[in-house]
Design an enzyme around this catalytic site. Structure first.
Site, PDB file in Angstrom:
ATOM      1  N   CYS A  81      46.469  26.433  43.458  1.00 28.28           N
ATOM      2  CA  CYS A  81      47.459  27.509  43.325  1.00 28.28           C
ATOM      3  C   CYS A  81      47.418  28.177  41.952  1.00 28.28           C
ATOM      4  O   CYS A  81      47.298  29.399  41.840  1.00 28.28           O
ATOM      5  CB  CYS A  81      48.858  27.018  43.653  1.00 28.28           C
ATOM      6  SG  CYS A  81      49.547  25.777  42.534  1.00 28.28           S
ATOM      7  N   HIS A 101      54.389  24.692  42.341  1.00 31.15           N
ATOM      8  CA  HIS A 101      53.485  25.630  43.016  1.00 31.15           C
ATOM      9  C   HIS A 101      53.709  27.034  42.452  1.00 31.15           C
ATOM     10  O   HIS A 101      54.812  27.375  42.027  1.00 31.15           O
ATOM     11  CB  HIS A 101      53.772  25.603  44.519  1.00 31.15           C
ATOM     12  CG  HIS A 101      52.797  26.360  45.345  1.00 31.15           C
ATOM     13  ND1 HIS A 101      51.470  26.022  45.442  1.00 31.15           N
ATOM     14  CD2 HIS A 101      52.952  27.462  46.123  1.00 31.15           C
ATOM     15  CE1 HIS A 101      50.858  26.864  46.258  1.00 31.15           C
ATOM     16  NE2 HIS A 101      51.731  27.758  46.672  1.00 31.15           N
ATOM     17  N   HIS A 146      48.863  33.123  47.941  1.00 29.19           N
ATOM     18  CA  HIS A 146      48.674  31.869  47.217  1.00 29.19           C
ATOM     19  C   HIS A 146      47.579  31.017  47.851  1.00 29.19           C
ATOM     20  O   HIS A 146      47.110  31.289  48.954  1.00 29.19           O
ATOM     21  CB  HIS A 146      49.989  31.088  47.164  1.00 29.19           C
ATOM     22  CG  HIS A 146      50.482  30.619  48.508  1.00 29.19           C
ATOM     23  ND1 HIS A 146      51.014  29.381  48.693  1.00 29.19           N
ATOM     24  CD2 HIS A 146      50.521  31.227  49.715  1.00 29.19           C
ATOM     25  CE1 HIS A 146      51.370  29.230  49.960  1.00 29.19           C
ATOM     26  NE2 HIS A 146      51.078  30.344  50.608  1.00 29.19           N
TER      27      HIS A 146
END
Length: 173
Positions: A81, A132, A148
């Protein structure tokens, strides 16, 4: 409109040199604040340059759609990510972006969710902190989307934000 009218809202770096004056507010008109000094012109140019670079970073991230997730990878063909955001923003000239999602969250200027614009960063958090990051991909029919690299076995993709436990961040000015 007079330049001597008091400014009710300061010019926002995210929207250029626009400001509302008391006369414009009463009339419901958005006025463009005139550039009166070289410093204002330089600031305006700087913000346009940042906006251009954020757009470039977004286009770079979009081109990575379909690339596989790999933990610890930062491109050019596999990403985790924060590797995706790191790769995209570095390609666009943001040389000081940190590598991890938690460090990127500290680096970014936190903004309200309602102010998030395409190209801003989206940070997901839980009780342990930021876990994240992705690139804000816009809104559609009231839903918010993120681009993402989601998890092992998945590919870089655009999807609806699945939780309310997130915040937005703009690149530092």
């Amino acid at each position: 409109m007079s330049n001597s009218m008091p400014t009710l809202l300061r010019a926002s770096a995210r929207w250029g040199a626009r400001a509302l004056t008391s006369g414009a507010l009463a009339m419901g008109v958005l006025a463009t604040a005139p550039m009166t000094t070289d410093a204002h012109a330089a600031t305006s140019h700087h913000h346009r340059t940042i906006a251009h670079r954020v757009g470039h970073a977004t286009r770079v991230a979009v081109r990575q759609k379909g690339d596989p997730y790999k933990y610890g990878a930062a491109g050019p063909s596999r990403f985790d990510c924060s590797g995706l955001t790191y790769f995209s923003f570095r390609k666009a000239g943001f040389k000081h972006i940190p590598r991890t999602s938690s460090a990127q969250a500290r680096w970014a200027h936190h903004i309200k969710k309602s102010k998030a614009r395409r190209g801003d960063l989206v940070f997901f958090r839980n009780s342990h902190g930021v876990y994240h990051v992705g690139v804000f991909a816009g809104r559609r029919h009231g839903a918010k989307y993120v681009l993402h690299a989601p998890y092992s076995g998945a590919r870089v993709r655009r999807e609806r934000i699945w939780t309310s436990h997130w915040f937005a961040g703009a690149v530092p000015r």
